[in-house]
Scaffold this motif. Sequence first.
Motif: not given
Length: 356
Positions: A222-237
């Motif tokens: 809901m924050l317009p200044q958050v431009h991208a997201m993902t989660d860190v899983t099997g491929f590592g950081l």
Amino acid sequence: MTSQAATPPRLTSLSHGGGCGCKIAPGVLSSLLAQSSLPPMPFADLLVGSETADDAAVYRINERQAIVATTDFFMPIVDDPHDFGRIAATNALSDLYAMGAQPLMALAIVGMPINVLPHATIAKILEGGESVCREAGIPLAGGHSIDSVEPIYGLVGIGIVEIAQLKRNATACANDVLVLGKPLGVGILSAALKKEVLDAAGYAAMIAATTQLNRPGTALAMLPQVHAMTDVTGFGLLGHTLELARGAGLTAQIDAAALPWLPGVQALAARGIVTGASGRNWASYGAQVRWEGADAEGAAPLRALLTDPQTSGGLLVACAPEAAANVLKTFADGGFAQAAVIGRMVQGPAEVRVRA
């Protein structure tokens, strides 16, 4: 006559890998997907497909809203069946939160060696998954089961999102800061567990991290200044940060000194207690990682830490610098005390640079 074993085997002894460490290496996966000879079919309402290796598929259902759908399953990362079910379910729902969606319901994916594991053990796995769905406020509405050689459990997750608030892994902007929601090191702790060198405190920390729902993702969207997201899983950081960099056509910079760690993982990595998936990850994308302050050979333990597969890992958020404090507060309000700014996105080639 086949019968169930008198002494139940350890869950982890029945699988060749565990958790998100079971994932096919990113380089191999890319090669497999590229071999399809069928051209993609155009669907105007399919807003997110497989083009950018995003966390879930997104399909528009009206002018404002879209359905978000994902599936995730794996083999045991722990021996306690209830914990295994909780971890697998938490991990599956994370993909919905990473897109900014609100979960609606889930379906179970179950593959079990029905004549090897006691039925009571299998029931505890299912119960663990259902408990997480209850925590998320959604029904576990059905699923599918098979008799398989190795135990497998996971969920199909279905959610809904306001299209204006949809977050992808390909839309970071230059000068964005990177915020990581959970500490790293799950794969290394799981390797220590399998070698029977993980103490009770380490196990408790691993379970706490892997069963913590990434609920802040819905609020962060809901924050317009958050431009991208993902989660860190099997491929590592490194692998998931590289996906951000590729999607945006930018360079991602990571400050290793700022990274949050689960207790004891750095010492374990220094002792060489790592997962096989870490090496496969590095082989797949290491050519697109640059080191500042340490060469690749001198940073072997750090490489193992940064390529460590994270089962049910944290959200990785790209946001405008002025929004970082609000992002950290949103994480803190949701119980993610170790959330931290770990780097930034800058102009440059699509690669990751690590300041060691």
